[in-house]
Design a protein around this motif. Structure first.
Motif, PDB file in Angstrom:
ATOM      1  N   ILE A   1       0.520  -1.210   0.295  1.00  0.00           N
ATOM      2  CA  ILE A   1       0.122  -0.092   0.173  1.00  0.00           C
ATOM      3  C   ILE A   1       1.300   1.428  -0.183  1.00  0.00           C
ATOM      4  CG2 ILE A   1      -1.648   1.421   1.479  1.00  0.00           C
ATOM      5  CD1 ILE A   1      -1.472  -2.008   2.271  1.00  0.00           C
ATOM      6  N   HIS A   2       0.759   1.714  -0.923  1.00  0.00           N
ATOM      7  CA  HIS A   2       1.575   3.324  -1.135  1.00  0.00           C
ATOM      8  C   HIS A   2       1.070   4.152  -0.714  1.00  0.00           C
ATOM      9  CE1 HIS A   2       4.835   0.899  -3.264  1.00  0.00           C
ATOM     10  NE2 HIS A   2       3.521   0.512  -4.196  1.00  0.00           N
ATOM     11  N   THR A   3       2.004   5.779   0.088  1.00  0.00           N
ATOM     12  CA  THR A   3       1.030   6.621  -0.252  1.00  0.00           C
ATOM     13  C   THR A   3       2.643   7.350  -0.371  1.00  0.00           C
ATOM     14  OG1 THR A   3       0.430   8.811   1.319  1.00  0.00           O
ATOM     15  CG2 THR A   3       1.881   6.729   2.323  1.00  0.00           C
ATOM     16  N   LEU A   4       2.093   8.626  -1.149  1.00  0.00           N
ATOM     17  CA  LEU A   4       2.765   9.635  -2.248  1.00  0.00           C
ATOM     18  C   LEU A   4       2.441  11.330  -1.497  1.00  0.00           C
ATOM     19  CD1 LEU A   4       2.044   8.388  -5.456  1.00  0.00           C
ATOM     20  CD2 LEU A   4       3.441   7.837  -4.017  1.00  0.00           C
ATOM     21  N   THR A   5       3.510  11.653  -1.199  1.00  0.00           N
ATOM     22  CA  THR A   5       3.054  12.532   0.029  1.00  0.00           C
ATOM     23  C   THR A   5       3.353  14.608  -0.590  1.00  0.00           C
ATOM     24  OG1 THR A   5       5.638  12.446   0.627  1.00  0.00           O
ATOM     25  CG2 THR A   5       4.152  11.222   2.176  1.00  0.00           C
ATOM     26  N   ARG A   6       4.332  13.664  -1.732  1.00  0.00           N
ATOM     27  CA  ARG A   6       4.501  15.379  -2.264  1.00  0.00           C
ATOM     28  C   ARG A   6       3.729  15.967  -3.419  1.00  0.00           C
ATOM     29  NH1 ARG A   6      10.651  16.772  -1.822  1.00  0.00           N
ATOM     30  NH2 ARG A   6      10.649  17.041   0.960  1.00  0.00           N
ATOM     31  N   SER A   7       3.753  14.876  -4.954  1.00  0.00           N
ATOM     32  CA  SER A   7       3.354  14.643  -6.286  1.00  0.00           C
ATOM     33  C   SER A   7       2.761  13.358  -6.150  1.00  0.00           C
ATOM     34  CB  SER A   7       3.970  14.996  -6.828  1.00  0.00           C
ATOM     35  OG  SER A   7       5.389  14.454  -7.338  1.00  0.00           O
ATOM     36  N   ALA A   8       1.824  13.449  -6.816  1.00  0.00           N
ATOM     37  CA  ALA A   8       0.986  11.889  -7.300  1.00  0.00           C
ATOM     38  C   ALA A   8       0.207  11.746  -8.344  1.00  0.00           C
ATOM     39  CB  ALA A   8      -0.015  11.838  -6.335  1.00  0.00           C
ATOM     40  N   PRO A   9       0.616  10.550  -9.365  1.00  0.00           N
ATOM     41  CA  PRO A   9       0.398  10.953 -10.790  1.00  0.00           C
ATOM     42  C   PRO A   9      -0.857  11.063 -10.915  1.00  0.00           C
ATOM     43  CG  PRO A   9       0.769   8.774 -10.324  1.00  0.00           C
ATOM     44  CD  PRO A   9       0.754  10.073  -8.838  1.00  0.00           C
TER      45      PRO A   9
ATOM     46  N   GLY B   1      -5.172  10.288 -11.412  1.00  0.00           N
ATOM     47  CA  GLY B   1      -5.950   9.424 -11.138  1.00  0.00           C
ATOM     48  C   GLY B   1      -4.797   8.587  -9.770  1.00  0.00           C
ATOM     49  N   TRP B   2      -4.374   9.101  -9.754  1.00  0.00           N
ATOM     50  CA  TRP B   2      -4.009   7.848  -8.327  1.00  0.00           C
ATOM     51  C   TRP B   2      -4.768   8.577  -7.542  1.00  0.00           C
ATOM     52  CZ3 TRP B   2       0.278   5.093  -6.916  1.00  0.00           C
ATOM     53  CH2 TRP B   2       0.136   5.199  -5.299  1.00  0.00           C
ATOM     54  N   ASP B   3      -5.345   6.697  -6.864  1.00  0.00           N
ATOM     55  CA  ASP B   3      -6.390   6.906  -6.066  1.00  0.00           C
ATOM     56  C   ASP B   3      -5.952   5.744  -4.959  1.00  0.00           C
ATOM     57  OD1 ASP B   3      -5.987   4.227  -6.706  1.00  0.00           O
ATOM     58  OD2 ASP B   3      -8.074   3.625  -7.441  1.00  0.00           O
ATOM     59  N   GLY B   4      -4.568   6.370  -4.356  1.00  0.00           N
ATOM     60  CA  GLY B   4      -4.483   5.947  -2.839  1.00  0.00           C
ATOM     61  C   GLY B   4      -3.828   6.489  -2.528  1.00  0.00           C
ATOM     62  N   TYR B   5      -3.323   6.618  -1.105  1.00  0.00           N
ATOM     63  CA  TYR B   5      -3.309   7.692  -0.063  1.00  0.00           C
ATOM     64  C   TYR B   5      -2.292   8.729  -1.131  1.00  0.00           C
ATOM     65  CZ  TYR B   5      -4.893   4.318   3.426  1.00  0.00           C
ATOM     66  OH  TYR B   5      -5.998   3.211   4.329  1.00  0.00           O
ATOM     67  N   ASP B   6      -2.586   9.897  -0.195  1.00  0.00           N
ATOM     68  CA  ASP B   6      -1.366  10.362  -1.048  1.00  0.00           C
ATOM     69  C   ASP B   6      -1.028  12.085  -0.270  1.00  0.00           C
ATOM     70  OD1 ASP B   6      -3.755  12.043  -0.131  1.00  0.00           O
ATOM     71  OD2 ASP B   6      -4.057  12.936  -2.146  1.00  0.00           O
ATOM     72  N   ARG B   7      -0.745  11.526   1.440  1.00  0.00           N
ATOM     73  CA  ARG B   7      -0.283  12.366   2.551  1.00  0.00           C
ATOM     74  C   ARG B   7       0.600  11.542   3.499  1.00  0.00           C
ATOM     75  NH1 ARG B   7      -5.331   9.325   4.262  1.00  0.00           N
ATOM     76  NH2 ARG B   7      -5.553   8.460   6.512  1.00  0.00           N
ATOM     77  N   ARG B   8       1.253  12.174   4.411  1.00  0.00           N
ATOM     78  CA  ARG B   8       1.720  11.680   5.200  1.00  0.00           C
ATOM     79  C   ARG B   8       1.104  10.358   6.134  1.00  0.00           C
ATOM     80  NH1 ARG B   8       6.946  14.084   6.632  1.00  0.00           N
ATOM     81  NH2 ARG B   8       6.472  15.875   5.116  1.00  0.00           N
ATOM     82  N   ILE B   9       2.054   9.227   6.771  1.00  0.00           N
ATOM     83  CA  ILE B   9       1.444   8.123   7.275  1.00  0.00           C
ATOM     84  C   ILE B   9       0.619   9.060   8.560  1.00  0.00           C
ATOM     85  CG2 ILE B   9       1.743   5.603   8.164  1.00  0.00           C
ATOM     86  CD1 ILE B   9       4.420   5.724   6.397  1.00  0.00           C
ATOM     87  N   ASP B  10      -0.310   8.022   9.341  1.00  0.00           N
ATOM     88  CA  ASP B  10      -0.831   8.916  10.364  1.00  0.00           C
ATOM     89  C   ASP B  10      -2.068   7.637  10.639  1.00  0.00           C
ATOM     90  OD1 ASP B  10      -3.338   8.764   9.014  1.00  0.00           O
ATOM     91  OD2 ASP B  10      -3.347  10.894   8.300  1.00  0.00           O
ATOM     92  N   ALA B  11      -2.027   8.277  12.431  1.00  0.00           N
ATOM     93  CA  ALA B  11      -2.880   7.185  12.712  1.00  0.00           C
ATOM     94  C   ALA B  11      -4.142   6.275  11.998  1.00  0.00           C
ATOM     95  CB  ALA B  11      -2.906   7.657  14.448  1.00  0.00           C
ATOM     96  N   ARG B  12      -4.976   7.283  11.560  1.00  0.00           N
ATOM     97  CA  ARG B  12      -6.138   6.854  10.632  1.00  0.00           C
ATOM     98  C   ARG B  12      -5.327   6.418   9.933  1.00  0.00           C
ATOM     99  NH1 ARG B  12      -8.980   9.624   6.552  1.00  0.00           N
ATOM    100  NH2 ARG B  12      -7.839  11.330   6.972  1.00  0.00           N
TER     101      ARG B  12
END
Lengths: 201, 249
Positions: free
Chosen positions: B177-185, B187-198
């Motif tokens: 499972i990926h999260t992208l913190t600065r830029s996402a391509p 149509g990216w539908d994954g996480y796009d923030r820093r990892i957090d408790a939620r």
């Protein structure tokens, strides 16, 4: 191994050569963090510090009692086994000599024990005679939890893992028992000037 | 405790047999290390560079290869102001030799026999020792349920992206499972923030499932994840961490 070997094309970043660092260390301006697990957060009202083991009478201080003990300011260099050294760091803490005042013991070693089930072992003579403190402040500020706050052992003449974070007490013992990292391949004594990083160094 | 007496970790010369670009900043060094006595997934080595005049610099690098692989692989992230990593990524080529010793570190390690479920949490090149665990798991045919939660700055900077996709496609018990913190391509539908408790509450199993957690990355990420996992009710004794500090690698 490696006698006469050099790394093709490597020059290295030459630093000011007056700065004497232990072998294999490099200068670091930041303050990297190393620990094996999550940072424990013991509230100060639950925190205490004990001296136990081979003593006639165990000693215990609450946070307030501990902070009322005479303290010292120490400015010195620190050396982490992961290769960084940091110069002229300023700490405040209670000398282990103060904590052991009046303690009558035949022990020759200590195990420092900590929140998070971390331990480290030291010869008693390496933490007495003005060589070790229980430090609660760094650069004039309360010690951050990630750096071992509220208090960590501070034994700057040895690799910094011996300066156990989140320390809660000293157990005085007759025989040496390897601590957490010492049982996992790191050197039992840890003198940076003799580059005692790992077993057998 | 240790059953055997101290054995000195000797410096040895390995030969670079391949250099694999992983991302714009990251390369894998594939090494032939004669006499290498093996490692456990999660361990690292010390690398020592020596200039012609004898000047030396040492740094630690995580091992990326599984213990079962024939070659030793290190994946190195190029730090622009680093002393050692730019040499390893920009200068070192096939046929060069590299001095190293190890393996080092006996705590941040996983063997398939340790079981799971596993939650592996990585930030940037912190994925390297976790990849050794994933490769080990695959090499021994383990089906320990495993989730990798991996934070990268951008899609291009995801290390091992294709290999992770391949593993997950072939193995239903592994999820990346990926999260992208600065830029996402687009149509990216994954996480796009820093990892957090939620995010961890959605990914990291439940405390009742008693996952074994390995967290590796920069200090702020490791602090956040360690604190969040404990806050969610996970046993701190089952959360192992390794940090890449602001070390000038």
């Amino acid at each position: 191994m490696g006698e006469g070997f050099f790394s093709r094309g490597f020059r290295g970043r030459r630093r000011n050569q007056d700065t004497a660092l232990p072998p294999g260390q490099y200068l670091e301006d930041g303050f990297p963090v190393l620990s094996a697990g999550p940072t424990p957060r013991t509230p100060l009202e639950e925190w205490d510090f004990s001296v136990v083991g081979e003593v006639d009478e165990p000693k215990r201080w609450t946070w307030e009692e501990f902070r009322a003990l005479p303290s010292e300011e120490i400015t010195t260099d620190i050396h982490c086994v992961t290769k960084w050294s940091k110069l002229n760091t300023r700490w405040e803490g209670v000398s282990v000599d103060t904590l052991l005042e009046g303690v009558d013991t035949s022990a020759e070693y200590i195990t420092a024990y900590c929140d998070g089930d971390y331990t480290t072992n030291l010869p008693l003579e390496e933490v007495t005679g003005g060589k070790a403190w229980v430090a609660y402040a760094y650069e004039g500020e309360p010690l951050e939890p990630e750096h071992g706050g509220p208090a960590r052992l501070f034994v700057p003449h040895l690799y910094f893992w011996k300066s156990a974070k989140w320390v809660r007490g000293l157990q005085l013992i007759a025989h040496d028992i390897p601590g957490f990292w010492e049982g996992l391949g790191y050197h039992n004594f840890g003198d940076p000037w003799r580059e005692q990083r790992y077993w057998g160094d | 405790m240790v059953a055997v007496g101290p054995r000195k970790l000797l410096w040895r010369l390995a030969e670079v047999v391949d250099v694999v670009p992983e991302t714009p900043r990251t390369k894998s060094l594939v090494l032939d290390a004669p006499g290498w006595e093996g490692h456990r997934a999660g361990q690292h080595v010390d690398v020592r560079l020596t200039a012609e005049d004898g000047y030396q610099a040492q740094r630690s690098y995580s091992i990326a290869s599984a213990p079962e692989e024939e070659r030793l692989v290190l994946t190195v992230d190029r730090l622009d102001d680093g002393e050692v990593s730019p040499y390893l990524t920009d200068v070192l080529t096939v046929g060069d030799r590299l001095e190293l010793r190890g393996p080092i570190g006996g705590y941040f390690v996983w063997d398939a026999a340790d079981g799971g479920p596993l939650v592996l949490v990585a930030g940037g090149s912190g994925v390297v020792p976790l990849m050794a665990m994933i490769r080990h798991r695959a090499a021994v045919g383990s089906d320990v349920p495993t989730r990798l939660l991996y934070s990268s700055r951008s899609y291009e900077e995801i290390i091992y992206r294709e290999e992770l996709e391949d593993f997950a496609a072939r193995d239903g018990s592994l999820e990346a499972i990926h999260t992208l913190t600065r830029s996402a391509p687009k149509g990216w539908d994954g996480y796009d923030r820093r990892i957090d408790a939620r995010m961890l509450s959605e990914v990291a199993w439940t405390p009742e499932e008693r996952p074994l957690a390995f967290v590796c990355g920069p200090t702020p990420l490791v602090e956040e994840v360690g604190t969040a996992l404990v806050g969610l009710g996970h046993d701190p004794g089952r959360v192992k961490t390794e940090r890449f500090g602001a070390t000038g690698g």
